[in-house]
Write an enzyme that holds these catalytic residues in place. Structure first.
Site, PDB file in Angstrom:
ATOM      1  N   ARG A  25      31.530 -11.452 -34.378  1.00  0.00           N
ATOM      2  CA  ARG A  25      32.493 -12.553 -34.184  1.00  0.00           C
ATOM      3  C   ARG A  25      31.800 -13.810 -33.668  1.00  0.00           C
ATOM      4  NH1 ARG A  25      35.640  -8.228 -32.242  1.00  0.00           N
ATOM      5  NH2 ARG A  25      35.326  -8.784 -30.046  1.00  0.00           N
ATOM      6  N   CYS A  46      38.232   9.935 -25.609  1.00  0.00           N
ATOM      7  CA  CYS A  46      39.261  10.199 -24.590  1.00  0.00           C
ATOM      8  C   CYS A  46      40.419  11.017 -25.158  1.00  0.00           C
ATOM      9  CB  CYS A  46      39.785   8.884 -24.021  1.00  0.00           C
ATOM     10  SG  CYS A  46      38.449   7.794 -23.499  1.00  0.00           S
ATOM     11  N   ASP A 289      27.969   4.240 -20.573  1.00  0.00           N
ATOM     12  CA  ASP A 289      27.771   5.342 -19.622  1.00  0.00           C
ATOM     13  C   ASP A 289      26.323   5.504 -19.167  1.00  0.00           C
ATOM     14  OD1 ASP A 289      30.405   5.931 -19.938  1.00  0.00           O
ATOM     15  OD2 ASP A 289      30.116   7.903 -20.855  1.00  0.00           O
ATOM     16  N   TYR A 433      60.924  -6.760 -10.683  1.00  0.00           N
ATOM     17  CA  TYR A 433      61.938  -5.870 -10.103  1.00  0.00           C
ATOM     18  C   TYR A 433      63.249  -5.916 -10.864  1.00  0.00           C
ATOM     19  CZ  TYR A 433      65.807  -4.127  -7.457  1.00  0.00           C
ATOM     20  OH  TYR A 433      66.954  -3.453  -7.121  1.00  0.00           O
TER      21      TYR A 433
HETATM   22  P1  FAD Z   1      29.539   7.244 -25.993  1.00  0.00           P
HETATM   23  O1  FAD Z   1      30.944   6.909 -26.307  1.00  0.00           O
HETATM   24  O2  FAD Z   1      29.231   8.625 -25.560  1.00  0.00           O
HETATM   25  O3  FAD Z   1      28.658   6.859 -27.240  1.00  0.00           O
HETATM   26  C1  FAD Z   1      27.283   7.020 -27.230  1.00  0.00           C
HETATM   27  C2  FAD Z   1      26.837   7.407 -28.612  1.00  0.00           C
HETATM   28  O4  FAD Z   1      25.435   7.209 -28.705  1.00  0.00           O
HETATM   29  C3  FAD Z   1      27.070   8.880 -28.932  1.00  0.00           C
HETATM   30  O5  FAD Z   1      27.956   9.023 -30.029  1.00  0.00           O
HETATM   31  C4  FAD Z   1      25.692   9.429 -29.247  1.00  0.00           C
HETATM   32  O6  FAD Z   1      25.696  10.314 -30.350  1.00  0.00           O
HETATM   33  C5  FAD Z   1      24.916   8.171 -29.577  1.00  0.00           C
HETATM   34  N1  FAD Z   1      23.473   8.321 -29.324  1.00  0.00           N
HETATM   35  C6  FAD Z   1      22.880   8.763 -28.180  1.00  0.00           C
HETATM   36  N2  FAD Z   1      21.541   8.734 -28.318  1.00  0.00           N
HETATM   37  C7  FAD Z   1      21.286   8.273 -29.563  1.00  0.00           C
HETATM   38  C8  FAD Z   1      20.090   8.025 -30.288  1.00  0.00           C
HETATM   39  N3  FAD Z   1      18.909   8.253 -29.747  1.00  0.00           N
HETATM   40  N4  FAD Z   1      20.204   7.539 -31.531  1.00  0.00           N
HETATM   41  C9  FAD Z   1      21.405   7.293 -32.104  1.00  0.00           C
HETATM   42  N5  FAD Z   1      22.561   7.521 -31.453  1.00  0.00           N
HETATM   43  C10 FAD Z   1      22.508   7.996 -30.197  1.00  0.00           C
HETATM   44  N6  FAD Z   1      37.050   7.392 -20.108  1.00  0.00           N
HETATM   45  C11 FAD Z   1      38.142   6.750 -19.657  1.00  0.00           C
HETATM   46  O7  FAD Z   1      38.029   5.622 -19.158  1.00  0.00           O
HETATM   47  N7  FAD Z   1      39.374   7.333 -19.741  1.00  0.00           N
HETATM   48  C12 FAD Z   1      39.554   8.559 -20.282  1.00  0.00           C
HETATM   49  O8  FAD Z   1      40.675   9.053 -20.370  1.00  0.00           O
HETATM   50  C13 FAD Z   1      38.423   9.257 -20.744  1.00  0.00           C
HETATM   51  N8  FAD Z   1      38.548  10.497 -21.265  1.00  0.00           N
HETATM   52  C14 FAD Z   1      37.434  11.117 -21.764  1.00  0.00           C
HETATM   53  C15 FAD Z   1      37.574  12.388 -22.315  1.00  0.00           C
HETATM   54  C16 FAD Z   1      36.466  13.036 -22.833  1.00  0.00           C
HETATM   55  C17 FAD Z   1      36.620  14.405 -23.413  1.00  0.00           C
HETATM   56  C18 FAD Z   1      35.197  12.401 -22.825  1.00  0.00           C
HETATM   57  C19 FAD Z   1      33.998  13.097 -23.400  1.00  0.00           C
HETATM   58  C20 FAD Z   1      35.044  11.151 -22.258  1.00  0.00           C
HETATM   59  C21 FAD Z   1      36.163  10.504 -21.721  1.00  0.00           C
HETATM   60  N9  FAD Z   1      36.062   9.244 -21.127  1.00  0.00           N
HETATM   61  C22 FAD Z   1      37.166   8.613 -20.646  1.00  0.00           C
HETATM   62  C23 FAD Z   1      34.749   8.582 -21.009  1.00  0.00           C
HETATM   63  C24 FAD Z   1      34.526   7.595 -22.118  1.00  0.00           C
HETATM   64  O9  FAD Z   1      34.734   8.213 -23.335  1.00  0.00           O
HETATM   65  C25 FAD Z   1      33.104   7.063 -22.016  1.00  0.00           C
HETATM   66  O10 FAD Z   1      32.986   6.392 -20.789  1.00  0.00           O
HETATM   67  C26 FAD Z   1      32.743   6.122 -23.131  1.00  0.00           C
HETATM   68  O11 FAD Z   1      32.875   6.739 -24.368  1.00  0.00           O
HETATM   69  C27 FAD Z   1      31.291   5.658 -22.959  1.00  0.00           C
HETATM   70  O12 FAD Z   1      30.920   4.897 -24.028  1.00  0.00           O
HETATM   71  P2  FAD Z   1      29.395   4.804 -24.478  1.00  0.00           P
HETATM   72  O13 FAD Z   1      29.392   3.952 -25.683  1.00  0.00           O
HETATM   73  O14 FAD Z   1      28.558   4.436 -23.326  1.00  0.00           O
HETATM   74  O15 FAD Z   1      28.993   6.284 -24.846  1.00  0.00           O
END
Ligand code: FAD
Length: 551
Positions: A25, A46, A289, A433
């Site tokens: 964007r 999530c 994360d 409210y």
């Molecule tokens: P991710 O979403 O984990 O994405 C990282 C991606 O990087 C992964 O798909 C992985 O395969 C890829 N990757 C890693 N290393 C490599 C590499 N070397 N090469 C290529 N790709 C790679 N948070 C909330 O705020 N509320 C909720 O209700 C909530 N519920 C959740 C429920 C579950 C079951 C889970 C697992 C998480 C939940 N979370 C929740 C947490 C939230 O999903 C994460 O905080 C968020 O997804 C983090 O985003 P991210 O992009 O940092 O990591």
């Protein structure tokens, strides 16, 4: 940088996808490539527990976007099943393995964004690799759990870990007709809460027939005597048997790639970034994360694996790459979770965390108001704890539990914390409210008023934890029938309505601690007694809070 900026993003889910879309964007000409190790980009992690529980019935509903959509709508080259195996920071290149074809290639970048997320903690227990033992992070993980349930029809499951994901799994496995035992090493569920606030959650879980084993840790898993049986053994000597096990012990940043590339890693194992999400390498940003972030309440570095911060950081890193002046404000741990119809939410620091950090100049008030006016049908009680600085009233944290209206209150307080707000701001805040939504004095106002009363010395507080050792006289100002139904050992019943006529029974040389059911009548009593020269403190939150401290 060249005329056409070339950006590579590692990880294509929350933070990575958000970064990619924002970049497009802002910069129509940039060449953007997303490498994602898994089979999907931008899926709803999530939602996974609810897919297992059949609340979300179609797997495709979990897919927020696809590589095709990325290409067509955003002109972004998103490649799934492509793992970046090495970063050559000096040459500004990444080594990528195509997991489907087994091919390896190099790719170069002007800017690299690391969004690899965090992986579930996998302790080195024997038996962790047994079939029927699962962790949950991806769609394939949830698919495997669903398949196990469909094929093996388990009657019992063990969930190891009693925080958000563990409890969401407990609820969703119950939905599938499975009897669940949750084993948690801490003496409480929901580590983000203080123990007394977790108590209503414990009672609610037990009411919903979850077998809770708190304060005991699993040490190993093994194959049981019956074919599909799995046995978990615990430190406390328990032997639990079930047909499936879900390990939900939290997550750890996926930092290996960056460590190998020589990027700075913090003490907690996440990437160290500055306020623009830039790592120790000027051409590399990191988001989601996997990064360590500053907690705006405690000022400390922390890991905050939540979707909100991940999305915002992704967007912000894109802004920074495009030269915009941006600054990530930090995190405060605003989170919410639903378990069997109960909502549990928190923001800012808990008392546990403040104590751990050596803070003492704070106070906490408890209240148990209804979520809307009680004369309107359907009012539900919520339990609220507000923690604030004694010095200046700055809000440090809040926790709430209840059926309705919980997250709304925590969201308001979260915003107040973010803006450096005080309890006096809550006292004054103007909120929606109408009888079906709130109260003319909303629970937020009430919390602010209570805390402000403490700071203005209109209502000195007593600490429930000191109840056993205090020499104070404990006065219960509830009605006699309430007192008869249950009371604190040693408490004397002086109902509020009789208080003014029974002052001669009360000691002037000794402190008096008053309480009622939820705190309101005790506050009135404290005001009567204070103005008549007694030394009085209020046990905030009343008998309901007492139960939190004395389960
Ligand atoms: P991710 O979403 O984990 O994405 C990282 C991606 O990087 C992964 O798909 C992985 O395969 C890829 N990757 C890693 N290393 C490599 C590499 N070397 N090469 C290529 N790709 C790679 N948070 C909330 O705020 N509320 C909720 O209700 C909530 N519920 C959740 C429920 C579950 C079951 C889970 C697992 C998480 C939940 N979370 C929740 C947490 C939230 O999903 C994460 O905080 C968020 O997804 C983090 O985003 P991210 O992009 O940092 O990591």
């Amino acid at each position: 940088m060249n005329d056409t900026r070339k950006v590579i993003i590692i990880g294509g889910v929350a933070a990575g996808a958000s970064c990619a879309a924002r970049l497009r964007r802002l910069d129509e000409r940039a060449q953007i490539t997303v490498y994602e190790r898994g089979p999907y980009v931008s899926f709803a992690n999530c939602g996974l527990p609810y897919y297992i529980g059949d609340v979300i019935q179609e797997e495709e509903d979990l897919l927020v976007a696809s590589p095709e959509l990325f290409l067509k709508q955003f002109n972004i080259d998103a490649r799934v099943l492509h793992e970046v195996t090495r970063i050559d920071a000096e040459r500004r290149e990444v080594i990528v393995r195509d997991l489907a074809q087994g091919r390896i290639h190099r790719d170069w970048y002007d800017a690299l964004v690391l969004a690899p997320g965090a992986a579930p903690v996998r302790p080195d227990w024997p038996g962790l690799d047994l079939p029927g033992v699962f962790t949950l992070r991806t769609i394939p993980d949830s698919r495997a759990i669903r398949r196990w349930i469909d094929e093996n029809k388990p009657r019992r499951a063990i969930v190891i870990g009693g925080s958000y994901i563990g409890l969401e799994m407990a609820e969703n496995l119950t939905r599938r007709g499975i009897a669940v035992t949750v084993v948690e090493a801490l003496p409480q569920v929901m580590a983000a809460l203080d123990p007394e606030m977790a108590e209503p959650v414990v009672r609610h879980l037990e009411m919903n027939r979850i077998d809770l084993q708190l304060g005991d840790a699993v040490t190993s898993l093994e194959q049981g005597a019956s074919g599909a049986g799995r046995v978990a053994r615990t430190q406390g000597g328990m032997r639990l048997e079930a047909e499936m096990v879900v390990v939900a012990l939290g997550v750890r940043p996926e930092a290996a790639l960056a460590r190998d590339a020589g990027l700075e890693i913090g003490e907690l194992g996440g990437f160290r970034v500055n306020e623009q999400m830039r790592t120790s390498d000027a051409h590399i940003w990191a988001v989601g994360d996997a990064v360590e972030v500053r907690n705006i309440v405690t000022g400390r570095w922390c890991l905050m694996p939540l979707a909100g911060p991940a999305n915002r950081q992704g967007r912000l890193a894109a802004d920074a790459i495009c030269g915009r002046e941006v600054r990530f404000a930090g995190v405060q741990g605003t989170s919410v979770c639903g378990v069997f119809g109960l909502t549990v939410a928190a923001t800012g620091a808990s008392e546990k965390v403040l104590r751990r950090d050596g803070a003492s100049d704070y106070a906490a008030v408890y209240l148990h108001p209804y979520h809307h006016a009680t004369y309107y049908p359907g009012a539900k009680r919520l339990h609220l704890k507000l923690i604030f600085s004694r010095k200046d009233g700055r809000i440090l944290g809040a926790q709430a539990v209840g059926e309705v209206g919980v997250e709304k209150r925590i969201d308001v307080i979260a915003m107040a914390i973010q803006k450096g707000g005080t309890v006096f701001d809550l006292e004054q805040s103007e909120l929606c409210y109408a009888p079906q939504y709130g109260a003319a004095k909303d629970p937020i106002n009430m919390a602010g008023m209570l805390a402000a009363n403490v700071l203005r010395s209109d209502m000195p507080l007593a600490d429930w934890r000191l109840l056993e050792e205090t020499q104070a006289m404990i006065i219960d100002v509830r009605d006699p029938d309430e007192f008869a139904a249950g009371h604190i050992d040693g408490a004397v019943n002086v109902p509020l309505t009789e208080l003014r006529n029974r002052l001669e029974e009360l000691p002037r040389e000794r402190e008096i601690w008053v309480h009622c059911a939820v705190g309101q009548r005790a506050y009135y009593a404290a005001r009567v007694l204070l103005q008549r020269g007694f030394r009085v403190r209020n046990l905030s939150g009343g008998y309901l809070t007492y139960w939190g401290f004395n389960p």
